[in-house]
Motif scaffolding. Structure first.
Motif, PDB file in Angstrom:
ATOM      1  N   GLU A   1     -43.038  23.648  -1.831  1.00 27.59           N
ATOM      2  CA  GLU A   1     -44.247  24.784  -2.131  1.00 27.59           C
ATOM      3  C   GLU A   1     -44.929  24.636  -3.529  1.00 27.59           C
ATOM      4  N   THR A   2     -43.767  24.614  -4.502  1.00 24.34           N
ATOM      5  CA  THR A   2     -44.170  24.881  -5.813  1.00 24.34           C
ATOM      6  C   THR A   2     -44.894  23.544  -6.352  1.00 24.34           C
ATOM      7  N   GLY A   3     -45.006  22.346  -5.634  1.00 29.60           N
ATOM      8  CA  GLY A   3     -45.500  21.166  -6.178  1.00 29.60           C
ATOM      9  C   GLY A   3     -44.455  20.056  -6.574  1.00 29.60           C
ATOM     10  N   GLU A   4     -43.247  20.614  -6.845  1.00 31.25           N
ATOM     11  CA  GLU A   4     -42.201  19.526  -7.123  1.00 31.25           C
ATOM     12  C   GLU A   4     -41.909  18.743  -6.067  1.00 31.25           C
ATOM     13  N   GLU A   5     -41.744  17.528  -6.343  1.00 30.10           N
ATOM     14  CA  GLU A   5     -41.382  16.283  -5.414  1.00 30.10           C
ATOM     15  C   GLU A   5     -39.997  16.583  -4.898  1.00 30.10           C
ATOM     16  N   ALA A   6     -39.809  16.416  -3.501  1.00 29.86           N
ATOM     17  CA  ALA A   6     -38.621  16.404  -2.955  1.00 29.86           C
ATOM     18  C   ALA A   6     -38.586  15.141  -2.327  1.00 29.86           C
ATOM     19  N   SER A   7     -37.249  14.723  -2.156  1.00 28.91           N
ATOM     20  CA  SER A   7     -36.670  13.386  -1.561  1.00 28.91           C
ATOM     21  C   SER A   7     -35.679  13.533  -0.463  1.00 28.91           C
ATOM     22  N   PRO A   8     -35.801  14.069   0.535  1.00 36.25           N
ATOM     23  CA  PRO A   8     -34.836  14.328   1.442  1.00 36.25           C
ATOM     24  C   PRO A   8     -34.013  13.037   1.635  1.00 36.25           C
ATOM     25  N   PRO A   9     -32.659  12.921   1.769  1.00 35.36           N
ATOM     26  CA  PRO A   9     -32.200  11.766   1.935  1.00 35.36           C
ATOM     27  C   PRO A   9     -32.192  10.720   3.226  1.00 35.36           C
ATOM     28  N   TRP A  10     -32.678  11.523   4.213  1.00 34.30           N
ATOM     29  CA  TRP A  10     -32.905  10.863   5.584  1.00 34.30           C
ATOM     30  C   TRP A  10     -34.036  10.201   5.724  1.00 34.30           C
ATOM     31  N   ILE A  11     -34.964  10.159   4.850  1.00 36.45           N
ATOM     32  CA  ILE A  11     -36.477   9.622   4.474  1.00 36.45           C
ATOM     33  C   ILE A  11     -36.021   8.107   4.198  1.00 36.45           C
TER      34      ILE A  11
END
Length: 125
Positions: free
Chosen positions: A114-124
């Motif tokens: 929500e903050t705009g920070e990129e996330a990288s879920p390990p399952w993707i």
């Protein structure tokens, strides 16, 4: 053809009562589409997030509510939700049992908090 056996998959626990299992991802040989099975404990949630590509969510079991702004959509088993690209949304398990669903999206999808920070879920991956 590529066969991905159940024994070759790994379920990864993530915060807030969530578990993700990669079924077809770049790491497993998929080049055009990503398919992930999500499981969420009762009361669990995925915080508000955004993807840069369209996401299809197919609820297999349980009951969830997906919120996007003021809109709230309750899903029951065998229902499908299409989340447009760049739509902030949150998923809450509103039932009293685990909820399970498939996430289907184009390969290369990026997630943002929500903050705009990129996330990288390990399952993707």
């Amino acid at each position: 053809m590529i066969v991905i056996r159940a024994a070759d998959t790994q379920t990864i626990e993530t915060p807030n009562g969530n578990h993700g299992t990669s079924l077809a991802t770049p790491r497993l040989g998929a080049t055009e589409v990503t398919v992930v099975r999500q499981r969420q404990a009762p009361g669990g949630f995925n915080p508000t997030h955004i993807q840069n590509r369209e996401e299809v969510m197919v609820l297999l079991s349980g009951h969830v509510t997906v919120s996007s702004g003021d809109e709230r959509v309750a899903l029951s088993p065998n229902e499908t939700l299409i989340v447009p690209a760049n739509a902030p949304h949150r998923v809450d398990n509103t039932g009293d049992t685990d909820a399970e669903w498939l996430i289907i999206s184009p390969s290369g999808m990026q997630f943002y908090r929500e903050t705009g920070e990129e996330a990288s879920p390990p399952w993707i991956k």
